[in-house]
Design an enzyme around this catalytic site. Sequence first.
Site, PDB file in Angstrom:
ATOM      1  N   LYS A   1       0.718  -1.279   0.001  1.00 50.36           N
ATOM      2  CA  LYS A   1       0.053  -0.134  -0.111  1.00 50.36           C
ATOM      3  C   LYS A   1       0.661   1.291   0.103  1.00 50.36           C
ATOM      4  O   LYS A   1       0.420   2.135  -0.544  1.00 50.36           O
ATOM      5  CB  LYS A   1      -1.050  -0.170   1.214  1.00 50.36           C
ATOM      6  CG  LYS A   1      -0.512   0.128   2.413  1.00 50.36           C
ATOM      7  CD  LYS A   1      -1.193   0.223   3.545  1.00 50.36           C
ATOM      8  CE  LYS A   1      -0.649   0.627   4.886  1.00 50.36           C
ATOM      9  NZ  LYS A   1       0.032   1.779   5.108  1.00 50.36           N
ATOM     10  N   THR A   2       2.004   1.379   0.491  1.00 48.03           N
ATOM     11  CA  THR A   2       2.969   2.386   0.593  1.00 48.03           C
ATOM     12  C   THR A   2       3.457   2.861  -0.650  1.00 48.03           C
ATOM     13  O   THR A   2       3.693   3.919  -1.260  1.00 48.03           O
ATOM     14  CB  THR A   2       4.067   2.330   1.553  1.00 48.03           C
ATOM     15  OG1 THR A   2       3.536   1.869   3.064  1.00 48.03           O
ATOM     16  CG2 THR A   2       5.064   3.492   1.715  1.00 48.03           C
TER      17      THR A   2
ATOM     18  N   GLN B   1      -7.092  -4.694   9.904  1.00 44.76           N
ATOM     19  CA  GLN B   1      -5.762  -3.987  10.741  1.00 44.76           C
ATOM     20  C   GLN B   1      -6.342  -2.969  11.557  1.00 44.76           C
ATOM     21  O   GLN B   1      -5.467  -2.112  11.981  1.00 44.76           O
ATOM     22  CB  GLN B   1      -4.990  -3.965   9.825  1.00 44.76           C
ATOM     23  CG  GLN B   1      -4.219  -5.212   9.164  1.00 44.76           C
ATOM     24  CD  GLN B   1      -3.064  -4.830   8.188  1.00 44.76           C
ATOM     25  OE1 GLN B   1      -1.865  -4.635   9.012  1.00 44.76           O
ATOM     26  NE2 GLN B   1      -3.031  -4.816   7.079  1.00 44.76           N
TER      27      GLN B   1
ATOM     28  N   ASP C   1      -3.480   7.875   4.580  1.00 49.05           N
ATOM     29  CA  ASP C   1      -3.056   6.617   4.708  1.00 49.05           C
ATOM     30  C   ASP C   1      -3.622   5.775   6.079  1.00 49.05           C
ATOM     31  O   ASP C   1      -4.288   6.742   7.108  1.00 49.05           O
ATOM     32  CB  ASP C   1      -1.610   6.380   5.093  1.00 49.05           C
ATOM     33  CG  ASP C   1      -0.942   5.240   5.173  1.00 49.05           C
ATOM     34  OD1 ASP C   1      -1.558   4.304   4.722  1.00 49.05           O
ATOM     35  OD2 ASP C   1       0.233   5.053   5.527  1.00 49.05           O
ATOM     36  N   GLU C   2      -3.626   4.553   6.454  1.00 49.17           N
ATOM     37  CA  GLU C   2      -4.633   3.863   7.537  1.00 49.17           C
ATOM     38  C   GLU C   2      -5.843   4.493   7.912  1.00 49.17           C
ATOM     39  O   GLU C   2      -6.135   4.928   9.069  1.00 49.17           O
ATOM     40  CB  GLU C   2      -3.384   3.965   8.490  1.00 49.17           C
ATOM     41  CG  GLU C   2      -2.073   3.432   8.499  1.00 49.17           C
ATOM     42  CD  GLU C   2      -2.053   1.829   8.481  1.00 49.17           C
ATOM     43  OE1 GLU C   2      -2.916   1.469   8.289  1.00 49.17           O
ATOM     44  OE2 GLU C   2      -0.796   1.532   8.307  1.00 49.17           O
TER      45      GLU C   2
ATOM     46  N   ARG D   1       2.803 -10.188  10.458  1.00 52.80           N
ATOM     47  CA  ARG D   1       4.078  -9.555  10.513  1.00 52.80           C
ATOM     48  C   ARG D   1       5.137 -10.607  10.016  1.00 52.80           C
ATOM     49  O   ARG D   1       6.225 -10.387   9.737  1.00 52.80           O
ATOM     50  CB  ARG D   1       4.318  -9.349  12.030  1.00 52.80           C
ATOM     51  CG  ARG D   1       3.597  -8.192  12.517  1.00 52.80           C
ATOM     52  CD  ARG D   1       3.347  -6.989  11.848  1.00 52.80           C
ATOM     53  NE  ARG D   1       1.961  -7.170  10.817  1.00 52.80           N
ATOM     54  CZ  ARG D   1       1.687  -6.531   9.950  1.00 52.80           C
ATOM     55  NH1 ARG D   1       2.454  -5.526   9.439  1.00 52.80           N
ATOM     56  NH2 ARG D   1       0.788  -6.894   9.334  1.00 52.80           N
TER      57      ARG D   1
END
Length: 780
Positions: free
Chosen positions: A38-39, A261, A230-231, A619
């Site tokens: 996504k970044t 998340q 973002d987020e 993770r």
Amino acid sequence: MNNSDQNTFLSVLNEAQKAPVLHKDGPLMVIAGAGSGKTRVLTYRIAHLMRQEVDPFNILALTFTNKAAREMKKRIAELVGGSEAKNLWMGTFHSVFARLLRFDGDRLGYPSNFTIYDTQDSQRLISSIIREMGLDKDIYKYKQIQQRISSYKNSLITVKAYFQNPELLEADAMSKRPRLGEIYQNYVDRCFKAGAMDFDDLLLRTNELLTRFPDVLMKYQDRFRYILVDEYQDTNHSQYLIVRALADRYQNICVVGDDAQSIYSFRGANIDNILNFQRDYDDVGMYRLEQNYRSTKNIVNAANSIIANNKNQLEKVVWTANSEGNPIRIHRSPTDAEEGRYVASSIFEHKMQQQLPNGSFAVLYRTNSQSRAIEDALRKRDIPYRIYGGLSFYQRKEIKDVLAYLRLVINPGDEEALKRVINYPARGIGQATVDKLVVAANQTGKTVFEVMESLGSTDIGIHAGGRRRLEDFVTMIKSYQVLDATADAFTLAEHVAKKSGLLQEFKKDGTPEGIARMENIEELLNGIKDFVEGQKEIADARGDISEFLEDVALATDLDMDKGDDDRVALMTIHLAKGLEFPYVYIVGMEEDLFPSAMSMNTRSELEEERRLFYVALTRAETQAYLTYTQNRYRWGKLIDAEPSRFLQEIDEKYIENLTPEDSYQFRPMLNAAIFGEVDKRNLRREKPVAGKPPGQNQPTEKQLRRLRKIRPQLSQPSGSEGVSLEGLKEGSLVDHSRFGKGTVLKIEGIGNDKKAEIRFERGDVKKLLLRFAKLQILES
């Protein structure tokens, strides 16, 4: 830019990533699964807009961390040039809106150079207001009041709105804090008078500015023609309203996030912001990034099987083209200390066998207090580690406070320990008094404690009340010394923690920080209890506080700095979000710990805990371990622990149980003699394991071979579990779960008193009682 240039520029993106980058105008939402890049999408979307001749001054990008903003800006600079990238409005919500308020905050009466108060500044001011108002500080606790005001501001409940809300007024009256509104009013007035805003004001005042002054809103709507967030799943109500207002004119808003998340509701994050995005805007472009580039198929599929249990979520199917990988490995330990030793041993084995750096490993836990057992085990294996988001366990203030009291018990001449606790908890002994004691000690050549003992016969300028308080302190320490003469380390430590007032101090503080300190002291006591139990197998050990403090001093004095950052990462799961590691250990997979006992009252709370587990598992790149214990110390008592429900939710296709349950032996609760003889037929039954149907509990031969390789003691129980150590003799090579490998130097005694003197690889020589010793013979 022609098509050829565009194709070259975007060649690093897959088709799913490229689509939202090329979507120029209108609202769009990118649902980005874990590890899906996504970044990269955000970065290339901004760079693409700039290459499409959108002025960077017209682009607003909001992130949740400065680190994320810096990383994105750096990548954009590499794509379009550093000079233009500097013109972007990019940063965290608070930093961007502070900048906006510097320009236009004068409309609200604030100077452009207003001060920003941090949490401690706010708490100090609130404490002063409570004192000035003559309120009972035990009822109006300044930390709790600060948190309450913070939650009001983030929910856009101004002072005016507070006094117009009868439910809030009644709730505070019922909690015996009817003047909370006055404190709120005074706090706001004092901040304004001082030309100061706290962190929550940066959002609240931006909302006020954009609401009360339409011309200011129009100015920023015209400036920020393209907005990226973002987020988005982590935004709170106040942040949501600002973004909605700024994007309302052009509606060129791109939000990126993953509802799976969303783990910050305790900070006010509202998952409905992302779930309801399509209701807020017309013709929303929906894009899904579902390919995970980070993890193996087993990890991705296991995570999918977990999150599928949540009812409230957006539709997506995360997949990966990576290799199948190993199954998720589940390990059961008898206690949390054994859990720590297993994790340390497993990391050590992977390091040795695969020549991996320490930085390849992360240990994740639900609460900070769990780090103690992990730290102890890693230190004993000489594995360097770093605590993220907190101090090393033994460096935390509350732990150092308890240890300072214990140090004073065995050495009253320890001046630093004395100065640390002489007025903590507060007992009316001020700094001026301590200074007089130090001066007198230096003049007479005595220790400070000796000066305090002789106050009845020496005048050093301390008034009668002060002398009495100092004498009470001396009496308290001496009473601990009397107990130390007969008690083991745990009994003394528990007594000191209670009688010194430390536990009471933290009980009075009902904030999350106070609760965390209580948990940490509890964990220290658990560690001392474990130490005392371990000392029982050492023939000449006393298990007293002197031995424990020596053990801690040797452990904490180890030089963990190897000259680089190659260390095992220890952190809470909340802090791990956005990070990735080849090997991840998620410890404490037990009911009431994970999921937390405080987060199971409603479905929404439980679903957030499940999302937290999903974040933890995703993770891992190569291998994930899930560990739990059968028993865990709580305030020095061994409590039965139940495996987490989340373990049962993982599809059994993706797991491997390293420690299948032993067959269950029926144990009657009553003495059978009162009824007659017991029918002993069919008493043994298999006890089911999470994710394994009956009949599949026993490990295969292949599993047993691997178990023997990773953890030899798993395949051969210790001496305390009934294994014969008759082959043990001088020169035998042995392995001990706590001390490691060693060589038997001498065997003496008979029966229950039989002892073995062993030199371990670290140089220690221990004399162990064989009936207790957790030994395995490696070579007789």
